[in-house]
Design a protein around this motif. Structure first.
Motif, PDB file in Angstrom:
ATOM      1  N   ASP A  13      20.317 -28.336 -26.727  1.00  0.00           N
ATOM      2  CA  ASP A  13      21.281 -29.091 -25.946  1.00  0.00           C
ATOM      3  C   ASP A  13      22.756 -29.471 -27.031  1.00  0.00           C
ATOM      4  OD1 ASP A  13      19.791 -29.469 -23.776  1.00  0.00           O
ATOM      5  OD2 ASP A  13      19.049 -31.498 -24.359  1.00  0.00           O
ATOM      6  N   GLY A  14      23.852 -29.525 -26.509  1.00  0.00           N
ATOM      7  CA  GLY A  14      25.001 -29.591 -27.174  1.00  0.00           C
ATOM      8  C   GLY A  14      25.422 -28.220 -27.938  1.00  0.00           C
ATOM      9  N   CYS A  15      24.795 -27.207 -27.499  1.00  0.00           N
ATOM     10  CA  CYS A  15      25.364 -25.770 -28.223  1.00  0.00           C
ATOM     11  C   CYS A  15      26.720 -25.451 -27.667  1.00  0.00           C
ATOM     12  CB  CYS A  15      24.100 -24.971 -28.185  1.00  0.00           C
ATOM     13  SG  CYS A  15      23.912 -24.074 -26.334  1.00  0.00           S
ATOM     14  N   GLY A  16      27.348 -25.902 -26.727  1.00  0.00           N
ATOM     15  CA  GLY A  16      28.432 -25.590 -26.397  1.00  0.00           C
ATOM     16  C   GLY A  16      28.483 -24.321 -25.252  1.00  0.00           C
ATOM     17  N   LYS A  17      27.303 -24.133 -24.606  1.00  0.00           N
ATOM     18  CA  LYS A  17      27.316 -23.038 -23.485  1.00  0.00           C
ATOM     19  C   LYS A  17      28.405 -23.263 -22.630  1.00  0.00           C
ATOM     20  CE  LYS A  17      23.127 -24.453 -22.332  1.00  0.00           C
ATOM     21  NZ  LYS A  17      23.671 -25.098 -21.580  1.00  0.00           N
ATOM     22  N   SER A  18      28.469 -24.388 -21.943  1.00  0.00           N
ATOM     23  CA  SER A  18      29.350 -24.517 -20.736  1.00  0.00           C
ATOM     24  C   SER A  18      30.933 -24.304 -21.039  1.00  0.00           C
ATOM     25  CB  SER A  18      29.238 -26.175 -20.291  1.00  0.00           C
ATOM     26  OG  SER A  18      27.963 -26.352 -20.317  1.00  0.00           O
ATOM     27  N   THR A  19      31.385 -24.512 -22.126  1.00  0.00           N
ATOM     28  CA  THR A  19      32.671 -24.359 -22.440  1.00  0.00           C
ATOM     29  C   THR A  19      32.803 -22.664 -22.802  1.00  0.00           C
ATOM     30  OG1 THR A  19      32.632 -26.129 -23.897  1.00  0.00           O
ATOM     31  CG2 THR A  19      34.417 -24.501 -24.517  1.00  0.00           C
ATOM     32  N   GLU A  40      21.904 -23.953 -14.081  1.00  0.00           N
ATOM     33  CA  GLU A  40      20.553 -24.662 -13.810  1.00  0.00           C
ATOM     34  C   GLU A  40      20.141 -25.882 -14.669  1.00  0.00           C
ATOM     35  OE1 GLU A  40      17.273 -21.969 -13.523  1.00  0.00           O
ATOM     36  OE2 GLU A  40      18.197 -21.002 -11.977  1.00  0.00           O
ATOM     37  N   PRO A  41      19.406 -26.637 -14.440  1.00  0.00           N
ATOM     38  CA  PRO A  41      18.954 -26.873 -12.959  1.00  0.00           C
ATOM     39  C   PRO A  41      20.290 -27.172 -11.926  1.00  0.00           C
ATOM     40  CG  PRO A  41      18.568 -28.785 -14.111  1.00  0.00           C
ATOM     41  CD  PRO A  41      19.131 -27.983 -15.032  1.00  0.00           C
ATOM     42  N   GLY A  42      20.264 -26.458 -10.724  1.00  0.00           N
ATOM     43  CA  GLY A  42      21.471 -26.934  -9.677  1.00  0.00           C
ATOM     44  C   GLY A  42      21.945 -25.364  -9.107  1.00  0.00           C
ATOM     45  N   ARG A  97      21.761 -21.559 -18.186  1.00  0.00           N
ATOM     46  CA  ARG A  97      20.515 -21.698 -18.399  1.00  0.00           C
ATOM     47  C   ARG A  97      19.701 -21.148 -17.109  1.00  0.00           C
ATOM     48  NH1 ARG A  97      18.956 -24.836 -22.246  1.00  0.00           N
ATOM     49  NH2 ARG A  97      20.225 -26.856 -22.819  1.00  0.00           N
ATOM     50  N   PHE A  98      18.659 -20.671 -17.487  1.00  0.00           N
ATOM     51  CA  PHE A  98      17.762 -19.815 -16.320  1.00  0.00           C
ATOM     52  C   PHE A  98      16.269 -19.882 -16.986  1.00  0.00           C
ATOM     53  CE2 PHE A  98      16.058 -16.113 -13.960  1.00  0.00           C
ATOM     54  CZ  PHE A  98      16.723 -16.669 -12.735  1.00  0.00           C
ATOM     55  N   MET A  99      15.346 -18.821 -16.616  1.00  0.00           N
ATOM     56  CA  MET A  99      13.873 -19.152 -16.750  1.00  0.00           C
ATOM     57  C   MET A  99      13.576 -19.640 -18.272  1.00  0.00           C
ATOM     58  SD  MET A  99      10.865 -16.174 -15.855  1.00  0.00           S
ATOM     59  CE  MET A  99       9.620 -16.384 -16.793  1.00  0.00           C
ATOM     60  N   ASP A 100      14.249 -18.871 -19.288  1.00  0.00           N
ATOM     61  CA  ASP A 100      14.198 -18.882 -20.570  1.00  0.00           C
ATOM     62  C   ASP A 100      14.197 -20.496 -21.208  1.00  0.00           C
ATOM     63  OD1 ASP A 100      13.986 -16.285 -21.522  1.00  0.00           O
ATOM     64  OD2 ASP A 100      16.114 -16.043 -21.036  1.00  0.00           O
ATOM     65  N   SER A 101      15.049 -21.252 -20.257  1.00  0.00           N
ATOM     66  CA  SER A 101      15.071 -22.722 -20.737  1.00  0.00           C
ATOM     67  C   SER A 101      13.645 -23.421 -20.449  1.00  0.00           C
ATOM     68  CB  SER A 101      15.954 -23.439 -19.850  1.00  0.00           C
ATOM     69  OG  SER A 101      17.283 -23.244 -20.414  1.00  0.00           O
ATOM     70  N   SER A 102      13.091 -22.991 -19.212  1.00  0.00           N
ATOM     71  CA  SER A 102      11.898 -23.661 -18.907  1.00  0.00           C
ATOM     72  C   SER A 102      10.658 -22.947 -19.907  1.00  0.00           C
ATOM     73  CB  SER A 102      11.353 -23.127 -17.335  1.00  0.00           C
ATOM     74  OG  SER A 102      12.020 -23.802 -16.613  1.00  0.00           O
ATOM     75  N   ILE A 103      10.913 -21.845 -20.370  1.00  0.00           N
ATOM     76  CA  ILE A 103       9.819 -21.344 -21.221  1.00  0.00           C
ATOM     77  C   ILE A 103      10.126 -22.267 -22.655  1.00  0.00           C
ATOM     78  CG2 ILE A 103       8.712 -19.365 -22.692  1.00  0.00           C
ATOM     79  CD1 ILE A 103       9.661 -17.891 -20.401  1.00  0.00           C
ATOM     80  N   LEU A 152      23.263 -40.024 -22.310  1.00  0.00           N
ATOM     81  CA  LEU A 152      22.189 -38.860 -22.469  1.00  0.00           C
ATOM     82  C   LEU A 152      21.288 -38.861 -21.141  1.00  0.00           C
ATOM     83  CD1 LEU A 152      21.127 -39.064 -26.287  1.00  0.00           C
ATOM     84  CD2 LEU A 152      22.907 -38.025 -25.209  1.00  0.00           C
ATOM     85  N   ASP A 153      21.037 -37.466 -20.729  1.00  0.00           N
ATOM     86  CA  ASP A 153      20.165 -37.520 -19.617  1.00  0.00           C
ATOM     87  C   ASP A 153      18.660 -37.556 -19.953  1.00  0.00           C
ATOM     88  OD1 ASP A 153      19.069 -34.980 -20.141  1.00  0.00           O
ATOM     89  OD2 ASP A 153      20.706 -34.095 -19.091  1.00  0.00           O
ATOM     90  N   ARG A 154      17.695 -37.562 -19.206  1.00  0.00           N
ATOM     91  CA  ARG A 154      16.135 -37.849 -19.619  1.00  0.00           C
ATOM     92  C   ARG A 154      15.862 -36.876 -20.578  1.00  0.00           C
ATOM     93  NH1 ARG A 154      11.527 -36.629 -17.653  1.00  0.00           N
ATOM     94  NH2 ARG A 154      12.139 -35.150 -16.416  1.00  0.00           N
TER      95      ARG A 154
HETATM   96  P1  TYD Z   1      22.355 -28.903 -19.050  1.00  0.00           P
HETATM   97  O1  TYD Z   1      22.770 -29.366 -17.628  1.00  0.00           O
HETATM   98  O2  TYD Z   1      22.158 -27.361 -19.113  1.00  0.00           O
HETATM   99  O3  TYD Z   1      22.557 -29.685 -20.085  1.00  0.00           O
HETATM  100  P2  TYD Z   1      23.105 -29.423 -21.162  1.00  0.00           P
HETATM  101  O4  TYD Z   1      24.463 -29.033 -20.738  1.00  0.00           O
HETATM  102  O5  TYD Z   1      23.105 -30.465 -22.270  1.00  0.00           O
HETATM  103  O6  TYD Z   1      22.739 -28.008 -21.952  1.00  0.00           O
HETATM  104  O7  TYD Z   1      20.534 -29.175 -18.832  1.00  0.00           O
HETATM  105  C1  TYD Z   1      20.099 -30.293 -18.458  1.00  0.00           C
HETATM  106  C2  TYD Z   1      18.696 -30.409 -19.393  1.00  0.00           C
HETATM  107  O8  TYD Z   1      17.625 -29.857 -18.706  1.00  0.00           O
HETATM  108  C3  TYD Z   1      18.766 -29.825 -20.809  1.00  0.00           C
HETATM  109  O9  TYD Z   1      18.238 -30.834 -21.743  1.00  0.00           O
HETATM  110  C4  TYD Z   1      17.936 -28.655 -20.762  1.00  0.00           C
HETATM  111  C5  TYD Z   1      16.886 -29.155 -19.585  1.00  0.00           C
HETATM  112  N1  TYD Z   1      16.275 -27.841 -19.084  1.00  0.00           N
HETATM  113  C6  TYD Z   1      14.852 -27.666 -19.078  1.00  0.00           C
HETATM  114  O10 TYD Z   1      14.212 -28.427 -19.768  1.00  0.00           O
HETATM  115  N2  TYD Z   1      14.091 -26.729 -18.299  1.00  0.00           N
HETATM  116  C7  TYD Z   1      14.783 -25.895 -17.459  1.00  0.00           C
HETATM  117  O11 TYD Z   1      14.266 -24.937 -16.933  1.00  0.00           O
HETATM  118  C8  TYD Z   1      16.326 -26.227 -17.537  1.00  0.00           C
HETATM  119  C9  TYD Z   1      17.103 -25.125 -16.685  1.00  0.00           C
HETATM  120  C10 TYD Z   1      17.066 -27.020 -18.141  1.00  0.00           C
END
Ligand code: TYD
Length: 207
Positions: A13-19, A40-42, A97-103, A152-154
């Protein structure tokens, strides 16, 4: 065989991916590519509704298994409705983000292990990324940025020790898939990070 190119961005979290995703999307469009930028999620109406449930800080009773299944469900819909069709029509899909985030988050940091891989293999139906950028930032710096931004989100509320576990999870993934992962030092100016990413992309597109 899909005709497109599937690129994912990962990091703590906070690594600057979205930018960086936004900048890369603009660059590729300028080069004449048909680009789909998604997250993702979304990424679809149903997946965004699932996102709201997962990340709502009021959902304190949400179990870890439920959380993992919801991420996978959101991903299944995203793949079926948006990612697969875009790749089949030859587009470049950029996914935040994708499957690696879940792992990294659910399997490693939450400690749910191999089951997370199994549910995600079912969710993605063979649709895996061609290349994954890991924006490498000390989790402590990411955490400071998140706190400074506020609200901050959950998942972000889990704190630094959790982010460190996530980071360790990513490092294991990078060791496991050294060809797919491109590690980029994210503790630099935005434009320096971007030029590294563009350089890597140019090489990829040549192939
Ligand atoms: P994200 O919106 O990408 O937040 P950020 O911009 O801070 O990276 O993602 C929301 C949160 O969901 C983030 O804390 C990472 C988490 N996440 C998981 O735990 N598992 C998942 O598979 C994904 C896609 C996200």
């Amino acid at each position: 065989m899909s005709k497109g190119l599937f690129i994912t961005f990962e990091g703590t979290d906070g690594c600057g991916k979205s930018t960086q995703l936004q900048l890369l999307s603009e660059y590729l469009k300028q080069q004449g590519f048909d680009v789909v930028l998604t997250r993702e999620p979304g990424g679809t109406q149903i997946s965004e509704k699932i996102r709201d449930i997962i990340l709502d800080p009021n959902n304190k009773e949400e179990s870890e298994v439920t959380e993992a299944l919801l991420y996978a469900a959101s991903r299944a819909q995203h793949v079926a409705e948006k990612i697969k069709p875009a790749l089949e029509s030859g587009k470049i899909v950029l996914c935040d983000r994708f499957m690696d985030s879940s792992i990294a988050y659910q399997a490693y940091a939450r400690g749910l292990g191999e089951d997370v891989i199994a549910i995600n293999m079912f969710a993605i139906q063979g649709c895996s990324p061609d290349v994954t950028f890991f924006l490498d930032l000390d989790p402590r710096i990411g955490q400071e940025r998140q706190v400074a931004r506020g609200k901050l989100d959950r998942l972000e509320q889990e704190g630094l020790a959790f982010q460190e576990k996530v980071y360790a999870g990513y490092k294991e993934l990078i060791n496991k898939y050294p060809d797919r992962f491109k590690v980029v030092n994210a503790n630099r100016e935005i434009r320096d990070i971007q030029s590294d990413i563009v350089c890597l992309i140019k090489n990829l597109l040549k192939q």
